[in-house]
Design a protein around this motif. Structure first.
Motif, mmCIF file in Angstrom:
data_model
loop_
_atom_site.group_PDB
_atom_site.id
_atom_site.type_symbol
_atom_site.label_atom_id
_atom_site.label_comp_id
_atom_site.label_asym_id
_atom_site.label_seq_id
_atom_site.Cartn_x
_atom_site.Cartn_y
_atom_site.Cartn_z
ATOM 1 N N LYS A 76 2.106 0.877 11.131
ATOM 2 C CA LYS A 76 0.907 1.626 11.490
ATOM 3 C C LYS A 76 -0.291 0.755 11.167
ATOM 4 C CE LYS A 76 -1.462 6.046 10.876
ATOM 5 N NZ LYS A 76 -1.397 7.402 10.263
ATOM 6 N N VAL A 77 -1.295 0.754 12.043
ATOM 7 C CA VAL A 77 -2.449 -0.126 11.894
ATOM 8 C C VAL A 77 -3.692 0.691 11.564
ATOM 9 C CG1 VAL A 77 -3.908 -1.862 13.008
ATOM 10 C CG2 VAL A 77 -1.455 -1.744 13.555
ATOM 11 N N LYS A 78 -4.427 0.230 10.543
ATOM 12 C CA LYS A 78 -5.714 0.842 10.213
ATOM 13 C C LYS A 78 -6.744 -0.260 10.003
ATOM 14 C CE LYS A 78 -4.114 5.193 8.212
ATOM 15 N NZ LYS A 78 -4.238 6.148 7.075
ATOM 16 N N GLN A 79 -7.956 -0.035 10.504
ATOM 17 C CA GLN A 79 -9.031 -1.007 10.359
ATOM 18 C C GLN A 79 -9.984 -0.587 9.248
ATOM 19 O OE1 GLN A 79 -11.156 -2.211 13.822
ATOM 20 N NE2 GLN A 79 -9.330 -2.853 14.932
ATOM 21 N N THR A 80 -10.509 -1.589 8.550
ATOM 22 C CA THR A 80 -11.506 -1.297 7.526
ATOM 23 C C THR A 80 -12.852 -1.031 8.192
ATOM 24 O OG1 THR A 80 -12.056 -3.639 7.240
ATOM 25 C CG2 THR A 80 -10.322 -2.739 5.842
ATOM 26 N N LYS A 81 -13.645 -0.193 7.539
ATOM 27 C CA LYS A 81 -14.944 0.183 8.093
ATOM 28 C C LYS A 81 -16.109 -0.216 7.201
ATOM 29 C CE LYS A 81 -12.959 4.130 10.567
ATOM 30 N NZ LYS A 81 -12.962 5.609 10.730
ATOM 31 N N ALA A 82 -15.819 -0.576 5.960
ATOM 32 C CA ALA A 82 -16.888 -0.923 5.023
ATOM 33 C C ALA A 82 -16.279 -1.650 3.837
ATOM 34 C CB ALA A 82 -17.617 0.338 4.551
ATOM 35 N N ARG A 83 -17.133 -2.199 3.001
ATOM 36 C CA ARG A 83 -16.688 -2.846 1.775
ATOM 37 C C ARG A 83 -15.918 -1.837 0.916
ATOM 38 N NH1 ARG A 83 -18.747 -7.469 -0.948
ATOM 39 N NH2 ARG A 83 -18.308 -7.474 -3.185
ATOM 40 N N ASN A 84 -14.808 -2.265 0.349
ATOM 41 C CA ASN A 84 -13.924 -1.472 -0.514
ATOM 42 C C ASN A 84 -13.069 -0.462 0.245
ATOM 43 O OD1 ASN A 84 -14.755 -2.753 -2.938
ATOM 44 N ND2 ASN A 84 -16.550 -1.421 -3.051
ATOM 45 N N HIS A 85 -13.203 -0.394 1.576
ATOM 46 C CA HIS A 85 -12.363 0.524 2.344
ATOM 47 C C HIS A 85 -10.900 0.093 2.288
ATOM 48 C CE1 HIS A 85 -11.404 2.666 6.404
ATOM 49 N NE2 HIS A 85 -11.084 3.421 5.369
ATOM 50 N N ALA A 86 -10.650 -1.226 2.285
ATOM 51 C CA ALA A 86 -9.268 -1.712 2.207
ATOM 52 C C ALA A 86 -8.603 -1.242 0.918
ATOM 53 C CB ALA A 86 -9.238 -3.239 2.296
ATOM 54 N N GLN A 87 -9.362 -1.194 -0.164
ATOM 55 C CA GLN A 87 -8.815 -0.717 -1.434
ATOM 56 C C GLN A 87 -8.397 0.748 -1.320
ATOM 57 O OE1 GLN A 87 -11.031 -1.817 -4.924
ATOM 58 N NE2 GLN A 87 -10.233 -0.130 -6.149
ATOM 59 N N SER A 88 -9.234 1.556 -0.695
ATOM 60 C CA SER A 88 -8.909 2.976 -0.518
ATOM 61 C C SER A 88 -7.680 3.155 0.368
ATOM 62 C CB SER A 88 -10.100 3.716 0.094
ATOM 63 O OG SER A 88 -11.234 3.631 -0.736
#
Length: 317
Positions: free
Chosen positions: A33-45
């Motif tokens: 499943k693919v998800k894109q980051t939208k802002a700083r620290n989003h990848a962590q969430s």
């Protein structure tokens, strides 16, 4: 294996077409499943949620900063072993991609995506140690003093529309060196090795805490601080008490010949430390895995063995 691919759409060495080809290739070969980051620290969430959702693998298409966020998300719950969180996959898409180089992964995103699929199918997995700076995990290094000032200068240039290139780092280095206090070192470092030896150095203007080599990349050139740092050992610290013009010239010559800053006679190198604490009589700039953190007057770094599992080549030491 159920896989989440976290994609940074602003990764500097990829474009929309490349990212689409990579995600299509992974979707054709894996349960992903693919998800894109939208802002700083989003990848962590996203990584933190992936642990909660029971994913087996979390892969990252992005640079070292995005990978650092994912690691911090995967390990956000205390006292979890490497076998209680998803395995990490890395498809480099940033400017330097130091962690990919350290793990002997291809620097080209498309080749790295193919390698990731191969490593998953062959279950080529390595468990590596990480560092912690306070409560923040790092895979590569933390820098105090001018190292962090250079990161700040490059980030400022990026915000003003300049591309992140080796030239921008050199410009940032010159700007930071001119502005910094090159003589009156405010820092004291105290460390404890894994064999319980205590060490201390003071009046430092510059320090790098390393978890592995290389320190960083300048294009395709690996730049070294301590050449002895390894994922399987404790932390190494390379420090200097002054940054004279002569010292800076020697640093440049040393780095470009494949040796480390720690090889210079004016540097001090501490190796295989379990913990190291920095204190300072004034706030000191700090970067962690290439991301600027607010200045600190005190911080403790710790080595955490066998912290996370990563898909890597089977012959990677």
């Amino acid at each position: 294996m159920r896989t989440l691919l976290i994609v940074n759409p602003k990764a500097t060495s990829t474009n929309k077409h490349v990212r689409k080809n990579i995600t299509t290739a992974l979707e054709g070969a894996l349960d992903v499943k693919v998800k894109q980051t939208k802002a700083r620290n989003h990848a962590q969430s996203l990584a933190q949620q992936a642990v909660h959702d029971g994913y087996d693998v979390v892969a990252v298409l992005g640079g070292d900063g995005t990978v650092n966020e994912v690691i911090n998300g995967l390990l956000s719950q205390p006292n979890r072993s490497a076998y209680e969180v998803p395995i990490l996959g890395i498809i480099p898409g940033g400017h330097a991609n130091v962690l990919a180089h350290a793990l002997a992964l291809p620097s080209d995103s498309k080749k790295a995506a193919k390698a990731f699929i191969d490593h998953m199918q062959s279950q080529s997995i390595r468990t590596i140690g990480l560092g912690k700076a306070g409560d923040r995990w790092f895979a590569l290094h933390a820098g105090l003093g001018i190292d962090a000032e250079v990161v700040a200068a490059v980030e400022d240039m990026r915000k003003r529309g300049f591309p992140t290139t080796p030239g921008s780092y050199m410009a940032g280095l010159v700007k930071s060196w001119i502005a910094t206090d090159r003589w009156n070192g405010p820092m004291t470092m105290t460390g404890v090795s894994h064999d319980d030896q205590h060490v201390s150095i003071d009046k430092l203007v510059f320090a790098i805490v390393q978890n592995t080599t290389p320190w960083t990349m300048l294009g395709e050139i690996a730049l070294q601080a301590s050449t002895q740092a390894r994922f399987e050992q404790g932390l190494d610290v390379v420090s200097l008490e002054s940054l004279s013009a002569q010292t800076m010239m020697r640093i440049a010559g040393t780095l470009l010949t494949g040796r480390g800053i720690g090889d210079l006679p004016e540097s001090t190198v501490l190796t295989n430390l379990a913990t190291v604490t920095m204190t300072s009589d004034r706030p000191v700039p700090l970067q962690i895995d290439g991301d600027l953190i607010k200045p600190v007057t005190s911080i403790t770094f710790a080595s955490v063995p066998d912290a996370i599992r990563v898909f890597t080549p089977v012959d990677n030491p």
